[in-house]
Design an enzyme around this catalytic site. Structure first.
Site, PDB file in Angstrom:
ATOM      1  N   GLY A 116       0.801  -1.223   0.000  1.00 39.09           N
ATOM      2  CA  GLY A 116       0.000   0.000   0.000  1.00 39.09           C
ATOM      3  C   GLY A 116       0.829   1.266   0.000  1.00 39.09           C
ATOM      4  N   SER A 117       1.940   1.251  -0.754  1.00 41.25           N
ATOM      5  CA  SER A 117       2.814   2.425  -0.737  1.00 41.25           C
ATOM      6  C   SER A 117       2.111   3.673  -1.284  1.00 41.25           C
ATOM      7  CB  SER A 117       4.093   2.152  -1.537  1.00 41.25           C
ATOM      8  OG  SER A 117       3.785   1.665  -2.817  1.00 41.25           O
ATOM      9  N   SER A 118       1.227   3.505  -2.258  1.00 42.22           N
ATOM     10  CA  SER A 118       0.555   4.679  -2.836  1.00 42.22           C
ATOM     11  C   SER A 118      -0.353   5.345  -1.811  1.00 42.22           C
ATOM     12  CB  SER A 118      -0.302   4.267  -4.034  1.00 42.22           C
ATOM     13  OG  SER A 118       0.473   3.571  -4.962  1.00 42.22           O
ATOM     14  N   ALA A 120      -0.198   4.983   1.464  1.00 42.06           N
ATOM     15  CA  ALA A 120       0.590   5.498   2.593  1.00 42.06           C
ATOM     16  C   ALA A 120       1.228   6.837   2.224  1.00 42.06           C
ATOM     17  CB  ALA A 120       1.648   4.485   3.009  1.00 42.06           C
ATOM     18  N   ASP A 161      -6.639   0.483   2.917  1.00 39.26           N
ATOM     19  CA  ASP A 161      -5.213   0.770   3.053  1.00 39.26           C
ATOM     20  C   ASP A 161      -4.976   2.183   3.589  1.00 39.26           C
ATOM     21  OD1 ASP A 161      -6.341   1.642   0.688  1.00 39.26           O
ATOM     22  OD2 ASP A 161      -4.797   0.800  -0.609  1.00 39.26           O
TER      23      ASP A 161
END
Ligand code: PMV
Length: 329
Positions: A116-118, A120, A161
């Site tokens: 879920g880097s986007s 976050a 997320d």
């Protein structure tokens, strides 16, 4: 203050993926691998972005052009987060506080894992800008603006997320933030196996929606069964009945497979984990690739990890229940 660093955790879906997009609850946990974003306010009315882990370096555009033109994939979430935040400010606040904005991102995990880097980074950008501009956003306001940003780009998604990035811990969650309820449990002894394959969430969500159009009663029933499993797992987690949680993870996996989102590689790793003594194992997230998760008794953890590796997976060592978004010193 004209610069700040904010970090937010990645996430793992425990149970309830896909069904959560259609109003059923899911269980998600925040992991201790974090995304961090530093924002500097600058003099020129220019937006700058350095996000080397997604191949964005020296990216610049006029603040007035934010959100326009061809935006590279790696820049979309940060750029739209800045744009949506600025749009949310009233004119006078915007003029008095801000000229240019320089954003640098740094991640403790690969954007390939599906942590879920986007989402976050979206949360970090909005939290950082609100601090720098002395706007105190509540967590719910931070959620709404971050979720809007994700929907502007992806069109679909439950926002689970985004909630994990903001609130941290383990959450019982319903799409759009209709329910964001902490599940009070200690860190889980979760085993995580990465397939090495990047999943395309939007494609898989669309694929399930096509299936639901063709077989509406069947797919709705599957979502309802998933809801029941999530509720059993929530109680099982709270009571630390991990064997039961493992069992419902297995049933959830069967239903995800019925929805068509599992893959050969995921199944191979999942069966390897079960055969090595895991209580249960399933895919985590959209499916198609990314990660699988397993729960096992303490005496079997090492054998389960080895079996997943032998099946071609990479073990990722993370702690669950991580802290939500925070300002870094
Ligand atoms: O691919 P991920 O890890 O972002 O998980 C997607 C989970 C879905 O339920 C399929 C979509 C969503 O937004 O909840």
């Amino acid at each position: 203050m004209n610069n700040i660093t904010v970090s937010a955790p990645g996430k793992l879906m425990l149970l309830g993926e896909h069904a959560v997009v259609y109003g059923r609850p899911c269980l998600v946990t925040a992991v201790d691998q974090r995304m961090s974003v530093t924002i500097e306010l600058t003099d020129q009315p220019i937006f700058e972005l350095e996000a080397p882990e997604v191949q964005i370096t020296n990216y610049k555009k006029q603040i007035t052009n934010l959100g326009t033109g061809n935006i590279p994939k790696g820049a979309q979430f940060v750029e739209l987060a800045v744009k949506n935040y600025l749009t949310s400010l009233r004119g006078a606040e915007r003029r008095s506080n801000l000229s240019g904005i320089k954003v640098s991102t740094k991640s403790e995990f690969s954007s390939q894992f599906g942590f879920g880097s986007s989402s976050a980074s979206t949360v970090c950008v909005i939290a950082a800008l609100s601090k720098l501009t002395n706007q105190s956003l509540s967590n719910k306001e931070l959620f709404d603006l971050s979720y809007k940003t994700v929907l502007d780009i992806q069109g679909k998604g439950s926002g689970f997320d985004v909630a994990a990035a903001i609130f941290g811990g383990t959450l019982h969650y319903i799409t759009g933030g209709k329910l964001i309820e902490p599940v009070n449990i200690p860190s889980l002894p979760l085993i995580i196996g990465y397939t090495g394959v990047k999943a395309d969430t939007v494609t898989l969500v669309n694929q399930v929606s096509d299936l639901a159009q063709k077989y509406p009663e069947i797919v709705e029933d599957i979502y309802d069964q998933i809801l029941l499993l999530v509720e059993i797992a929530k109680v099982g987690l709270e009571k630390n009945h991990l064997e039961e949680v493992g069992q419902v993870m297995n049933i959830n996996q069967g239903l995800l497979s019925a929805l068509g989102v599992s893959s050969d590689k995921l199944e191979t790793m999942i069966y390897a984990a079960r055969n090595a003594g895991a209580y249960g194992a399933k895919l985590s997230g959209a499916g198609g690739g990314d990660c699988m998760i397993a729960l096992a008794p303490p005496s079997k953890i090492s054998a389960v990890k080895k079996a997943i590796e032998k099946a071609g997976g990479q073990i990722l060592e993370v702690e669950t229940n991580a802290e939500g978004v925070r300002i870094e010193p």
